[in-house]
Each structure stands twice: as structure tokens, then as C-alpha cells.
Motif scaffolding. Structure first.
Motif, short mmCIF file in Angstrom:
data_model
loop_
_atom_site.label_atom_id
_atom_site.label_comp_id
_atom_site.label_asym_id
_atom_site.label_seq_id
_atom_site.Cartn_x
_atom_site.Cartn_y
_atom_site.Cartn_z
N LEU A 172 -15.19 -10.84 -2.39
CA LEU A 172 -14.85 -9.67 -3.24
C LEU A 172 -13.61 -8.96 -2.96
N VAL A 173 -13.41 -8.96 -1.63
CA VAL A 173 -12.43 -8.16 -0.87
C VAL A 173 -11.11 -8.96 -1.26
N HIS A 174 -11.04 -10.26 -0.93
CA HIS A 174 -10.00 -10.87 -1.06
C HIS A 174 -9.41 -10.95 -2.22
N GLN A 175 -10.13 -10.83 -3.49
CA GLN A 175 -9.70 -10.80 -4.86
C GLN A 175 -8.97 -9.69 -5.20
N SER A 176 -9.93 -8.36 -4.73
CA SER A 176 -9.11 -7.15 -4.93
C SER A 176 -8.18 -6.91 -4.42
N THR A 177 -7.82 -7.34 -3.07
CA THR A 177 -6.60 -7.31 -2.39
C THR A 177 -5.36 -7.59 -3.38
N GLY A 178 -5.66 -8.65 -3.82
CA GLY A 178 -4.41 -9.20 -4.71
C GLY A 178 -4.16 -8.39 -6.02
N ALA A 179 -5.32 -8.08 -6.46
CA ALA A 179 -5.30 -7.03 -7.73
C ALA A 179 -4.50 -5.75 -7.67
N ILE A 180 -4.77 -5.28 -6.18
CA ILE A 180 -4.31 -3.76 -5.97
C ILE A 180 -2.78 -3.78 -5.86
N GLN A 181 -2.41 -4.97 -5.02
CA GLN A 181 -1.11 -5.43 -4.66
C GLN A 181 -0.22 -5.71 -6.17
N ALA A 182 -1.04 -6.32 -6.91
CA ALA A 182 -0.38 -6.66 -8.42
C ALA A 182 -0.32 -5.24 -9.29
N ALA A 183 -0.96 -4.39 -9.04
CA ALA A 183 -1.00 -3.05 -9.57
C ALA A 183 0.26 -2.21 -9.05
N GLY A 184 0.95 -2.50 -8.10
CA GLY A 184 2.26 -2.09 -7.68
C GLY A 184 2.12 -1.08 -6.42
N LEU A 185 0.89 -1.28 -5.60
CA LEU A 185 0.67 -0.25 -4.57
C LEU A 185 0.90 -1.36 -3.26
N GLY A 186 1.81 -0.72 -2.36
CA GLY A 186 2.05 -1.57 -1.13
C GLY A 186 2.87 -0.59 -0.26
N PRO A 187 3.41 -0.99 1.03
CA PRO A 187 4.09 -0.36 1.70
C PRO A 187 5.36 0.24 1.30
N GLN A 188 6.25 -0.59 0.44
CA GLN A 188 7.45 -0.27 -0.08
C GLN A 188 7.09 0.27 -1.41
N ASN A 189 6.05 0.69 -1.93
CA ASN A 189 5.86 1.29 -3.10
C ASN A 189 4.58 2.24 -3.33
N THR A 190 5.16 3.43 -2.97
CA THR A 190 3.49 4.49 -2.73
C THR A 190 4.18 5.77 -3.40
N GLY A 191 3.26 6.41 -3.43
CA GLY A 191 3.61 7.96 -4.13
C GLY A 191 4.42 8.59 -3.24
N PRO A 192 5.17 9.92 -3.91
CA PRO A 192 6.14 10.73 -3.21
C PRO A 192 5.52 11.25 -1.86
N GLY A 193 6.10 10.85 -0.64
CA GLY A 193 5.82 11.47 0.50
C GLY A 193 4.23 11.05 1.08
N MET A 194 3.80 9.73 0.21
CA MET A 194 2.43 9.38 0.80
C MET A 194 2.42 7.90 1.38
N THR A 195 1.44 7.57 2.19
CA THR A 195 1.24 6.45 2.57
C THR A 195 0.56 5.58 1.55
N ASP A 247 -3.90 1.74 -13.91
CA ASP A 247 -3.30 2.89 -14.55
C ASP A 247 -3.44 3.95 -13.66
N ALA A 248 -4.20 4.21 -13.04
CA ALA A 248 -4.58 5.44 -11.92
C ALA A 248 -3.58 5.03 -11.03
N ILE A 249 -3.43 3.92 -10.51
CA ILE A 249 -2.67 3.49 -9.36
C ILE A 249 -1.46 3.81 -9.70
N LYS A 250 -0.83 3.43 -11.05
CA LYS A 250 0.56 3.80 -11.46
C LYS A 250 0.92 5.02 -11.39
N ALA A 251 -0.02 5.91 -11.80
CA ALA A 251 0.16 7.45 -11.96
C ALA A 251 0.20 8.03 -10.74
#
Length: 558
Positions: free
Chosen positions: A404-427, A511-515
Motif C-alpha cells: 500500500l505504501v509503495h503504490q501511494s508513494t508513486g501516486a503522491i509524486q505523480a500528483a506533483g509533490l516532491g523536494p523540488q515542488n512544494t508550497g511557498p516556503g514549505m517542505t 486536487d488538494a495537493i495541487k492547491a
């Protein structure tokens, strides 16, 4: 001595072979046209019938001068002595160089009656060729062939016939009635045998064709609904043939063709989804299609929706909304050969609390922050992506959580969240927390504005004052909180604490991750649910916010 064949005066009947009945040959009666003068004379040969050729009239054709005046020289080939003597025209008798012919030793050879002059041959029995039909029956033509084949025909008829059956006919053939020619031997027996042989060949050919059809186009199939249990996995993109091959390998059906043919007209089979299906072994193709398309056949289906948290939520009416732990436990349940495969919730909690997050596949940027969770069994909160998962019945708790964790990690990264893609001033992990707050506080159309309010309040070091965080610790839905609930201390009480909670509070959607990564521009610092459909009203000042609250109460939004 046998009577000569009257129908063929130049050939005599050969003697019958010893021990073999004589061959029956029909005797043709004399042609009355040649014996009674009933045929009229041919007019073409009457006197003066042919017209006179005028070219040969007296002096009508001039003479050839080459012949009359002697102008044509004589041919030297015919002059006396110009051509050598041909020994073939020598005096009668054998050539001196040739040995004597023994055929002439006893005297002159008798003349062949077939070579007699026409005048000497008996003509009263020769039929007229002009009066004969163009085509003669096969039996009559046989008599015109050379007699050298007669022995073969006799042997053939003798072999096909029955001595007892034709014995009387042979005797009658030697003394036929005076006005009636003997009938030719019937060949019905031979023709019957031929038809029988043809039918046998056709039957054998049909049998061979059917055997070949069954071998190349037939298929094996079981009978009945089967017995025992078999677990089959249908993967994304599997065709009906691929599914049938898997079922054949597991012993569910006897052959792929049996399954494919049974499901040819089944629309539900063409829409079958990936996952695990529990069937029986030794099922007929029809039974297998009916079983795999029934809703109860699929096992191990785990659906996790946005907003869901790991622990169960108790609603105001007492109903319980299952959390991720309960959903995983239910998805693991099946009965294989009388044995349950369910994994208890407590075993799953212990697995999450004791797990090596990095070994389980948690993103590197999330491992350190997740380990700071107040409760060890909440370390994976927010790190499970929403979606439908396939849980194989019989897995251990470690195997289930790790997959479950392995598949979710790929989905979260596909949603656009990662070290080079974060919210303003956030990790990345803080952005994930913000995304979980957005998911619990609003509906999708308002995600961008809610994200902006959170960033504006965090930027001014204001308390977030979110009911969702307080209720998360209490395992309650995100409704209004009571004053005593807001007064309780705890890391998730954003009325008492400044900043973000230590972990996400639920499963964020894409959608929440992108927002959370890219909030909508604006100065809003307040929001309140002011519509029954979930829409919120936003305000820049507290005065505007209080007016929106009064509006929401008047609308019955809360």
C-alpha cells in the motif's frame, strides 16, 4: 470347336482357359438392309449424275508447249544408267547376305484371311458404316478391341462373378434362341461394391475431418460448478484469452477455449476490472464466466477515498465511518479452502508502529517528520494516496502495508509533490499536511482559496483555529466543536497551538495537493461554510468574517 464370332469375321473366339467357363460374346444378327435389298441405290453413282467438267471439253484447254514442242529437257535421274541399282528391287528371294527365314522352310506361308482382296472377303455380314450411329455403346466397342485383351477381361469378370450364379447363363449362351441375342452379364454386383467402397471412404474421410476439427478447433471442458477454491488475479489490460489462460493454469477451467467461448456474448466479462477473484476448481466454461462476473467473486478490493483517516470516525448519529486500518483489514478477508485470511486491525496497527518506514517505501523527505508523530501508529497518516488497491488474500500484515505504501508513494509524486515542488516556503511534508487540512475543510471548488487563507495565517504567525484538527484527535467528523473540546491540550489543537499539526490528518486528494503547492492569490484570512452545498464565504477582516457567520447561520449551513 467354338463357333466363330459372326459380328467380327476377322477374329475368332479364343479357346476357353482350362477350368474356367467360356466367355459369353453376343452374336449380332444379320443386317436386313444388306440381305433383302431394302436399301435404295446411291444416286451419286447413277449414270450421268456427275456434271461434266468443261475444262476437259474438246480443245477447251490449250496444250502445254513444254510438252508439245519438246522444250522441256529430260530429267537426268531417269536416263539410262544415271541411278544406281537398288538391291531392294532385285530378283525375288532373300538377299545372299541374310540367313534363310525358317518360316519359309516348310513351304509358302498361308495367306492371312484378313488381307484377302476385298472381293474375296465375305461381305454379307459387314455392317454399313454409313448407317451406324456416331457413338456405339461401351459394350459394343469392347468387341472391336484387339483380342489380346480378352483374357484380362475374362479374368476380371470371372473374379467379380459367382460360379454358381452365372452357370446357367453360360450354358444358355452356347445355345441362344434363334431370334434373340443373349444378354450381356450384369455388373450390378461390381457396381454395388463400388458404391459401398465409396461410402466407406466418405465415412472415413468425414471421421478424419471431424477428428482434425476436434484436434485443432475443439476444446476440453469440465462439467458442473466445480469444487475446491482457486484464487486468480486479473491484471490491467488482460484480455478474455489471457484470463482464460490463467484459469486453465490454476485448474479452474479445462481449457482457454472453453472460457472464451462461454464468455463470447457476455458484456460483463468485457468490463471486468483488475483484482483478485475467488473461484472454484474444475468449473465448466459457462460456470466460470458466471462466477467471475458476479459481484461476490471479487476479493481483496481496498478503496480509500480522500478525507479518510487511519482511525474510524464516529458520526453524530452513532454510525461509524471506517478508517484506513479497518478498510485494510476487511480487504484482506477471504475464505480459501475453509480457512479465513483476515488480518486483524491490531496486527496492522502494530505493523505501522514498528515498521522501518524507509524499508517500507516511505519517501525520504517524509521519513524523519513521520517518526515525530505523537502516536507511532499514526506515522503513515497522509502518506496513503486515495484510490482502489488490490489486496491478495493470504498476505501478511507486513506485505499488505508495504504494498500500500509503495503504490501511494508513486501516486503522491505523480500528483506533483516532491523536494523540488512544494508550497511557498514549505517542505514537502509540510505541504502534505496543508493538503490534508484543505481536504477536510472544504469542497474542491474552494481548495485554492482555502490554501491561500492557511498560507496567509501561517505567514502572519496566526493560529489556524481549525475544527478539523481538534476533531481529528477526537475521531469525530469535522463539525463545529464545543468550547471544552477547543480547550483541551494536544498537538492537534490548532486553537491552542500556533503552526501546523505534527502530521497530516487524513488522506489528501490530488486536487488538494495541487492547491497546497500553488494557492490561489488573495488577501483572505478568514473563511466559514456558508452554503448547505459546502461552499465557503471568505473575508479579509474579522468584521467581514462575523457577517459571513451570521449569513451562514441564517441559511442553516451549520
Amino acid at each position: 470347336m467354338p463357333t466363330p464370332d459372326v459380328g467380327n469375321p476377322v477374329a475368332a473366339e479364343p479357346p476357353a482357359a482350362p477350368g474356367r467357363p467360356p466367355r459369353r460374346r453376343p452374336i449380332a444378327p444379320p443386317n436386313p438392309r444388306f440381305v433383302d435389298g431394302s436399301m435404295p441405290p446411291d444416286l451419286r453413282f447413277a449414270e450421268g449424275w456427275t456434271p461434266h467438267d468443261p475444262r476437259f471439253a474438246d480443245a477447251s484447254m490449250p496444250p502445254d508447249p513444254r510438252v508439245t514442242d519438246g522444250s522441256m529437257p529430260p530429267d537426268p535421274r531417269f536416263t539410262e544408267g544415271s541411278m544406281p541399282h537398288d538391291p531392294r528391287f532385285a530378283a525375288p528371294g532373300p538377299h545372299p547376305s541374310m540367313p534363310p527365314d525358317p518360316r519359309y522352310a516348310a513351304g509358302p506361308m498361308p495367306r492371312d484371311p484378313r488381307r484377302l482382296p476385298l472381293a474375296e472377303q465375305p461381305t454379307e455380314v459387314i455392317p454399313s458404316l454409313l448407317d451406324e450411329p456416331a457413338e456405339q455403346p461401351r459394350e459394343h466397342l469392347d468387341d472391336l478391341f484387339d483380342d489380346e485383351y480378352d483374357d484380362y477381361r475374362e479374368y476380371e469378370e470371372y473374379e467379380d462373378g459367382d460360379d454358381g450364379e452365372y452357370e446357367g447363363e453360360y450354358e444358355d449362351a452356347e445355345n441362344p434362341p434363334p431370334d434373340e441375342a443373349p444378354a450381356k452379364p450384369r455388373r450390378r454386383r461390381k457396381r454395388t461394391l463400388g458404391w459401398v467402397a465409396a461410402i466407406v471412404v466418405l465415412v472415413l474421410f468425414a471421421g478424419g475431418a471431424w477428428f482434425g476439427y476436434e484436434k485443432f478447433f475443439g476444446y476440453d471442458d469440465f462439467d458442473g460448478s466445480g469444487q475446491g477454491d482457486a484464487l486468480v488475479q486479473v491484471e490491467d489490460g488482460d484480455t478474455t484469452s489471457a484470463i482464460g489462460a490463467k484459469l486453465t493454469g490454476l485448474g479452474v477451467v479445462a481449457s482457454t477455449k472453453a472460457f472464451v467461448k462461454a464468455g463470447a456474448d457476455n458484456a460483463a466479462l468485457s468490463r471486468i476490472q483488475q483484482g483478485y477473484y475467488l473461484l472454484k476448481q474444475h468449473m465448466s466454461g459457462v460456470s466460470a464466466v458466471e462466477a467471475i462476473t458476479s459481484p461476490s467473486a471479487r476479493v481483496g478490493r481496498l478503496e480509500i477515498r480522500p478525507y479518510t483517516q487511519f482511525d474510524d470516525i464516529t458520526q453524530a448519529d452513532g454510525k461509524v465511518t471506517p478508517g484506513v486500518f479497518t478498510l485494510m483489514s476487511k480487504a484482506s478477508c477471504a475464505t480459501l479452502n475453509g480457512k479465513s485470511t483476515c488480518i486483524p486491525v491490531d496486527a496492522l496497527r502494530k505493523t505501522v508502529a514498528d515498521a522501518d518506514l524507509k524499508a517500507f517505501g516511505v519517501p525520504t523527505w517524509a521519513v524523519e517528520n513521520a517518526d515525530k508523530a505523537a502516536a507511532k501508529d499514526k506515522r503513515l497518516e497522509g502518506l496513503i494516496a486515495p484510490g482502489v488497491y488490490d489486496v491478495k488474500p493470504g498476505w501478511t500484515a507486513d506485505e499488505l502495508v508495504k504494498d500500500l505504501v509503495h503504490q501511494s508513494t508513486g501516486a503522491i509524486q505523480a500528483a506533483g509533490l516532491g523536494p523540488q515542488n512544494t508550497g511557498p516556503g514549505m517542505t514537502p511534508y509540510q505541504t502534505l499536511i496543508i493538503a490534508s487540512l484543505i481536504e477536510r475543510e472544504a469542497i474542491t471548488p474552494d481548495f485554492g482559496k482555502i490554501s491561500r487563507v492557511l498560507y496567509n495565517r501561517l505567514g502572519k504567525n496566526m493560529k489556524l483555529q481549525l475544527d478539523s484538527t481538534v476533531n481529528y484527535a477526537l475521531d469525530r467528523p469535522t463539525l463545529l466543536t464545543k468550547p471544552e473540546d477547543r480547550d483541551k491540550a494536544g498537538p492537534y489543537n490548532t486553537y491552542a497551538n500556533t503552526g501546523l499539526p505534527p502530521t497530516p490528518i487524513g488522506v489528501p486528494s490530488t486536487d488538494a495537493i495541487k492547491a497546497a503547492v500553488k494557492p490561489t492569490p488573495g488577501d483572505w484570512e478568514f473563511f466559514v461554510k456558508c452554503e448547505k452545498d459546502g461552499h465557503s464565504c471568505f473575508a479579509v477582516t474579522n468584521e467581514e468574517h462575523n457577517q459571513n457567520r451570521i449569513l451562514a447561520q441564517s441559511r442553516g449551513a451549520y
